[in-house]
Design a protein around this motif. Structure first.
Motif, PDB file in Angstrom:
ATOM      1  N   GLY A 864       0.810  -1.215   0.000  1.00 44.50           N
ATOM      2  CA  GLY A 864       0.000   0.000   0.000  1.00 44.50           C
ATOM      3  C   GLY A 864       0.839   1.257   0.000  1.00 44.50           C
ATOM      4  O   GLY A 864       1.991   1.264  -0.447  1.00 44.50           O
ATOM      5  N   ASP A 873      -2.680   4.245   3.872  1.00 45.87           N
ATOM      6  CA  ASP A 873      -3.641   3.570   2.996  1.00 45.87           C
ATOM      7  C   ASP A 873      -3.022   2.215   2.648  1.00 45.87           C
ATOM      8  O   ASP A 873      -2.467   2.018   1.571  1.00 45.87           O
ATOM      9  CB  ASP A 873      -3.913   4.404   1.742  1.00 45.87           C
ATOM     10  CG  ASP A 873      -4.976   3.759   0.866  1.00 45.87           C
ATOM     11  OD1 ASP A 873      -5.906   3.143   1.415  1.00 45.87           O
ATOM     12  OD2 ASP A 873      -4.851   3.839  -0.375  1.00 45.87           O
ATOM     13  N   ARG A 875      -3.012  -2.170   2.618  1.00 47.98           N
ATOM     14  CA  ARG A 875      -3.792  -3.406   2.470  1.00 47.98           C
ATOM     15  C   ARG A 875      -3.038  -4.520   3.199  1.00 47.98           C
ATOM     16  O   ARG A 875      -1.840  -4.705   2.995  1.00 47.98           O
ATOM     17  CB  ARG A 875      -3.947  -3.795   1.007  1.00 47.98           C
ATOM     18  CG  ARG A 875      -4.419  -2.681   0.082  1.00 47.98           C
ATOM     19  CD  ARG A 875      -5.880  -2.280   0.369  1.00 47.98           C
ATOM     20  NE  ARG A 875      -6.365  -1.356  -0.633  1.00 47.98           N
ATOM     21  CZ  ARG A 875      -6.230  -0.042  -0.571  1.00 47.98           C
ATOM     22  NH1 ARG A 875      -5.568   0.489   0.455  1.00 47.98           N
ATOM     23  NH2 ARG A 875      -6.739   0.731  -1.503  1.00 47.98           N
ATOM     24  N   VAL A 891      -8.078  -3.423   5.681  1.00 49.92           N
ATOM     25  CA  VAL A 891      -7.622  -2.114   5.203  1.00 49.92           C
ATOM     26  C   VAL A 891      -7.304  -1.240   6.397  1.00 49.92           C
ATOM     27  O   VAL A 891      -8.084  -1.176   7.361  1.00 49.92           O
ATOM     28  CB  VAL A 891      -8.683  -1.429   4.315  1.00 49.92           C
ATOM     29  CG1 VAL A 891      -8.314   0.036   4.064  1.00 49.92           C
ATOM     30  CG2 VAL A 891      -8.810  -2.155   2.992  1.00 49.92           C
ATOM     31  N   THR A 893      -6.416   2.694   7.321  1.00 54.86           N
ATOM     32  CA  THR A 893      -6.311   4.097   6.912  1.00 54.86           C
ATOM     33  C   THR A 893      -6.018   4.926   8.162  1.00 54.86           C
ATOM     34  O   THR A 893      -5.507   4.418   9.148  1.00 54.86           O
ATOM     35  CB  THR A 893      -7.598   4.561   6.217  1.00 54.86           C
ATOM     36  OG1 THR A 893      -8.715   4.365   7.103  1.00 54.86           O
ATOM     37  CG2 THR A 893      -7.831   3.788   4.927  1.00 54.86           C
ATOM     38  N   LYS A 906     -11.533  -4.508   1.127  1.00 58.08           N
ATOM     39  CA  LYS A 906     -10.430  -4.207   0.217  1.00 58.08           C
ATOM     40  C   LYS A 906     -10.459  -2.752  -0.241  1.00 58.08           C
ATOM     41  O   LYS A 906      -9.643  -2.339  -1.059  1.00 58.08           O
ATOM     42  CB  LYS A 906     -10.503  -5.119  -1.020  1.00 58.08           C
ATOM     43  CG  LYS A 906     -10.273  -6.597  -0.720  1.00 58.08           C
ATOM     44  CD  LYS A 906     -10.296  -7.408  -2.005  1.00 58.08           C
ATOM     45  CE  LYS A 906     -10.044  -8.892  -1.709  1.00 58.08           C
ATOM     46  NZ  LYS A 906     -10.064  -9.707  -2.961  1.00 58.08           N
ATOM     47  N   THR A 907     -11.415  -2.004   0.282  1.00 54.06           N
ATOM     48  CA  THR A 907     -11.588  -0.617  -0.143  1.00 54.06           C
ATOM     49  C   THR A 907     -11.051   0.326   0.920  1.00 54.06           C
ATOM     50  O   THR A 907     -11.617   0.445   2.010  1.00 54.06           O
ATOM     51  CB  THR A 907     -13.078  -0.301  -0.395  1.00 54.06           C
ATOM     52  OG1 THR A 907     -13.587  -1.238  -1.336  1.00 54.06           O
ATOM     53  CG2 THR A 907     -13.224   1.116  -0.936  1.00 54.06           C
ATOM     54  N   GLY A 908      -9.942   0.953   0.615  1.00 60.19           N
ATOM     55  CA  GLY A 908      -9.399   1.938   1.541  1.00 60.19           C
ATOM     56  C   GLY A 908      -9.785   3.346   1.125  1.00 60.19           C
ATOM     57  O   GLY A 908     -10.785   3.559   0.432  1.00 60.19           O
TER      58      GLY A 908
END
Length: 963
Positions: A864, A873, A875, A891, A893, A906-908
């Motif tokens: 990431g 950010d 993974r 994830v 953040t 899987k969505t950051g």
């Protein structure tokens, strides 16, 4: 008589009542209206001033500037506009504005028609970028039609009075300095009318004016009596009555100045007619004025000056400057002189079309004087252009220097000798085209003597026989001979014989021998020289041709001899301190100038050099080109901080770029500036090198300086207990900026020690705070330094591998947060031994390639992006079976200090990178979080991208079919 007495008493009675009433009104009005006036002044200042305003006390009174009613502000202080908001623009003991009494009483409006400023200091400054500190007045365009009936504060000036001002105007972009002390100014007229006559009375006790650090006026008194008609509609200034006096020299101006949309239109004529030579001399620098007081000076002079034409940067238009100085039948004599200087005449004309120095024309039609029979001098010189200069000169004279000294009454210098010169030249001088005027001439000085009041012993037995010949107007036929140039100083004879022929490829024959006490000879001229005990000893014989060295024909050279320097002080315009050459033993052997024994210090740093320079003869003949060399450099200690251009030091001869950078950035160190004319390789050995608190021990390696850049190759040093190997390059861009690139390798260094001792590690790798153990590094970086020679992190680009050989990672907040969310406390103490982490840096973001490590039976894989300012950010895939074949996504953040964890996601939230302008060395945009998008928005963007790709493919197929 009784009736007459009654009339007188009535008149006195009513006069007394009137005076009492006026005094009463003058006393009561400030009491009746203070709130109105104070409030309106505050509103006006807040609306129209961008700079910070401060003052101690306000007064409303008739008596400070009687009979005007004025609002006075004591201890007034106004700061400048951005970026000079912390610097003083104007400080004054009192600033007062005159109030129109009629508008105040009947309309309750504040109409300012007078301004008084007393005991003030104004500091007007424009930096090298053209930013000015005086843009403090805010003029906002009105969206509505002006309502003239609206009450408020307005300005309609009829009088401006400035008393006892000191003004400094310093424009670095134009390289102009004006420093005026004791300025008194009165301006009268309807300053708010469309067309008005401004009457100006100006006196300045002392004024200095310089351009490009060259002073054209120093401590001059100035008086001006001016009437200027100003048309504000056409922005035209007509000089109706303009009388100026600089010291004793009167000047009268006529003409006009019109301000156009793209510049100016000028037509100005100035003249000082029918004045005397003494009046003209009064504008000379102050050190000459005492001489003029005790010297009899007679004769007439005239000065004419004109500036005509348009000035427009956009259209590349500039006016034409013309000037003429005419001196007729001058007479100069000191009281003790047996023979005066007679028949002093000068006629000098200057023409500068379009203010272009390449078109500069100088016409010295005559400069002549005599000191009796067979003792006279005359010069006629005409030139046109600068880099390619047309010259026509005829200079001839035979002068007894002792007679000249006595006639002028020079107090601080005693000069003797017979000087005879006769030089004629006609043609073009151009270094680029290697042209030289056809010339035939000589200068002879016999039995010269020079003594000043600054040193008890003279320079004596000065003899110079110099000849110069050119037959065809090219460098090829140019010949210069010094046969001899010699003198004696303190019992040590010095002589130089030189014969130089064919300057296209100089054939030289030079012989020099003697001992010169440099420190003492500088004392003769009242200058602080190299050093009090400095010595130069020479015994040189140089014979050869310039091309022999450049073409490798070394066997044809016959250069030999020695040059010894001891305790010499030397400076360069780019370094803040002086070099002290304790001992320099130079030996010339054909093409090489050997440094046989060279010891020098610079501040706390020391250097010992052994090696040679090539191309020295060529370099010193042409004053350009590159010096080549090879040296071994040994040092006990080098402090790089001392070499930064803006550091404080004893060198006062700095370049104008360094001087301005220092003035604009007084708290900055600047960067190290590298000479542009060196091509030198060094085998460097330094026991200790220090840079901004970072200590490098036992530095060894190869260094080279070439075209303003420093290169390090196969260089190693001890740092934080480990041996580091680097290849590097460094180049300055200005006194305030530099760029570099570096490839470094270091094996087995202590992470905690690196974190505690190296600022860059602390700032770039904040996670290292929670890491203990041994790490190896193989990394490449390039970037820029700022004005304090610190890395500009958004400029960094590069990448490499960090090997965690034997480390402990405990309580890293990002991993701990992951462990807390999945119920695995082992994330507080993961096993990262032997892990390689590969990263890439660009635009203030660190992109992390996938790497896997152990946490108990788990196998996390991380990849990431993180930013140098701490944004995350990342993974993480957590493998849960042996070998990590099955796992779940996470994830992370947030920031290093406050991480946010989402499991089975899987969505950051991406990070938009920073933008950095390399030309301006400026961060245009800092990195920031990307905008959050819903899954629907992401699907729409994906569909749009797929459709765009499909359309492109269809277009390609269509183009192929058409072909």
């Amino acid at each position: 008589m009784e009736k007459f007495k009654k009339i007188i008493l009535k008149i006195l009675k009513w006069a007394g009542i009137s005076i009492a009433s006026i005094l009463f009104l003058m006393f009561i009005i400030p009491i009746l209206f203070p709130g109105t006036i104070s409030e309106q002044v505050k509103i006006f200042a807040n609306k129209h001033l961008a700079g910070k305003l401060d003052y101690r006390k306000t007064h409303l009174t008739f008596f400070r500037h009687f009979p005007s009613l004025t609002v006075s502000v004591d201890n007034f202080l106004l700061k400048g506009s951005k970026p000079f908001q912390e610097d003083t623009l104007l400080a004054a003991k009192e600033v007062a504005v005159g109030i129109n009494l009629k508008n105040l009483i009947f309309d309750r409006e504040i109409k300012i028609d007078e301004i008084y400023v007393t005991d003030a200091y104004a500091n007007v400054f424009v930096n090298s970028k053209g930013e000015a500190n005086y843009n403090v007045y805010i003029s906002k365009p009105s969206e509505k039609q002006k309502d003239t009936t609206e009450a408020g504060t307005s300005v309609k000036l009829d009088l401006i009075k400035l008393r006892n001002w000191n003004i400094k105007y310093n424009d670095h972009s134009a390289r102009v300095l004006v420093d005026a002390k004791g300025l008194n100014y009165t301006g009268k007229g309807g300053l708010s009318e469309d067309i008005f006559d401004l009457e100006t009375d100006l006196d300045i006790d002392k004024v200095d004016f310089s351009l490009n650090r060259i002073y054209y006026a120093k401590q001059k008194t100035l008086h001006a009596d001016l009437i200027t008609r100003i048309n504000t509609n056409a922005l035209t200034f007509v000089l109706r009555k303009n009388e100026l006096r600089i010291n004793d020299l009167p000047l009268k101006f006529t003409g006009f100045v019109s301000i156009l949309k793209d510049g100016y239109n000028l037509n100005i004529n100035a003249a000082s007619e029918r004045t005397t030579i003494r009046d003209m001399i009064s504008v000379l620098p102050p050190q000459y004025l005492d001489w003029a007081k005790d010297t009899k000076i007679e004769g007439n002079s005239d000065l004419f000056f004109s500036l005509k034409g348009r000035f427009s940067e956009q259209r590349n238009l500039k006016p034409r400057l013309k000037a003429r100085l005419f001196v007729q039948d001058g007479f100069v004599s000191n009281g003790k002189a047996p023979i005066p200087m007679n028949h002093l005449n000068m006629d000098l004309n200057v023409d500068l079309p379009s203010l272009d120095t390449e078109q500069l024309g100088l016409d010295l039609k005559n400069l002549s004087f005599d000191l009796g029979t067979n003792n006279n001098f005359k010069a006629v010189v005409r030139t046109k252009g600068l880099n390619e200069m047309k010259i026509n000169a005829d200079i001839k004279g035979a002068v007894d220097l002792q007679t000249l000294d006595q006639a002028l009454g020079l107090k601080d210098i005693d000069v003797r000798g017979l000087m005879d010169t006769n030089i004629k030249a006609n043609g073009i001088f151009s270094l680029d085209k290697k042209l030289f005027p056809k010339t035939n001439g000589y200068l002879n000085l016999k039995n010269g003597w020079l003594k000043t009041k600054y040193y008890p012993n003279p320079i004596q037995n000065i003899n110079v026989v110099a000849t110069i010949i050119n037959t065809d107007g090219t460098f090829k036929s140019l010949g210069v001979k010094l046969d001899p140039f010699k003198f004696d100083f303190e019992g040590n004879p010095v002589f130089v014989n030189a014969d130089l022929q064919n300057f296209e490829d100089v054939l030289y024959k030079v012989r020099a021998k003697g001992v010169l006490n440099v420190g003492r000879i500088y004392k003769v001229f009242a200058k602080e020289g190299f050093d009090v005990s400095g010595l130069i000893m020479a015994d040189l014989s140089l014979n050869g041709r310039q091309s022999y060295a450049t073409n490798g024909q070394y066997s044809k050279l016959d250069n030999k001899g020695t040059l010894i320097l001891k305790n010499i002080k030397a400076t360069t315009e780019y370094l803040p301190k002086s070099f002290y050459i304790k001992e320099g033993n130079f030996q010339f052997e054909n093409e090489k100038m050997w440094f046989r024994k060279f010891f020098a210090t610079y501040g706390k740093s020391d250097f010992a050099l052994n090696g040679y320079l090539l191309n020295t003869i060529n370099y010193f003949i042409e004053r350009k080109g590159t010096l080549h060399g090879k040296f071994v450099l040994n040092s006990n200690y080098i402090l790089i901080d001392e070499f930064m251009a803006l550091k404080n030091g004893d060198n006062s001869d700095k370049s104008i770029e360094v001087e301005y950078a220092k003035a604009e950035n007084p708290k900055s160190s600047g960067v190290v500036i590298i000479p542009k004319n060196l091509d030198v390789s060094l085998e460097a050995n330094a026991r200790k090198v220090e840079f901004k608190g970072l200590v490098l021990n036992h530095l060894k390696g190869l260094a080279s300086v070439n075209a303003g850049q420093i290169y390090l190759k196969n260089t190693s040093f001890d740092i934080i207990g480990s041996r580091m190997n680097i290849d590097a390059r460094y180049q300055d861009e200005s006194p305030l900026t530099a760029n570099y690139d570096v490839a470094l390798k270091v094996l087995d260094f202590d992470v905690q020690r690196a974190y505690n001792e190296i600022d860059m590690v602390r700032e770039m790798a904040t996670a290292a705070k929670n890491v203990k153990g041994i790490v190896s590094l193989d990394y490449k970086l390039k970037g820029d330094f700022d004005k304090n020679m610190k890395p500009i992190y958004p400029s960094l680009e590069g990448g490499g591998v960090v090997n965690l050989r034997d480390v402990e990672v405990k309580n890293l907040k990002m991993l701990s947060a992951v462990g807390d969310n999945i119920g695995a406390k082992a994330f507080n103490d993961p096993d990262m031994k032997g892990v390689n982490i590969e990263t890439h840096i660009k635009n203030n973001l660190i992109h992390v390639d996938k790497f896997t490590f152990k946490v108990s039976i788990l196998r996390p894989t991380i990849s990431g992006t993180t930013s140098l300012n701490g944004l995350l950010d990342l993974r993480i895939r957590v493998g849960i079976l042996p070998g990590g074949l099955i796992g779940f996504p996470i994830v992370v953040t947030g920031t290093h200090e406050k991480p946010k964890v989402k499991i089975f996601s899987k969505t950051g939230q991406g990070i938009i990178d920073a933008l950095y302008n390399k030309k301006l060395n400026k961060v245009i945009r800092e990195e920031r979080r990307a905008e959050k998008k819903t899954r629907r928005q992401q699907r729409k963007e994906k569909q749009a991208q797929e459709q765009k790709a499909k359309n492109s493919e269809n277009q390609i197929n269509k183009d192929l079919k058409e072909k």
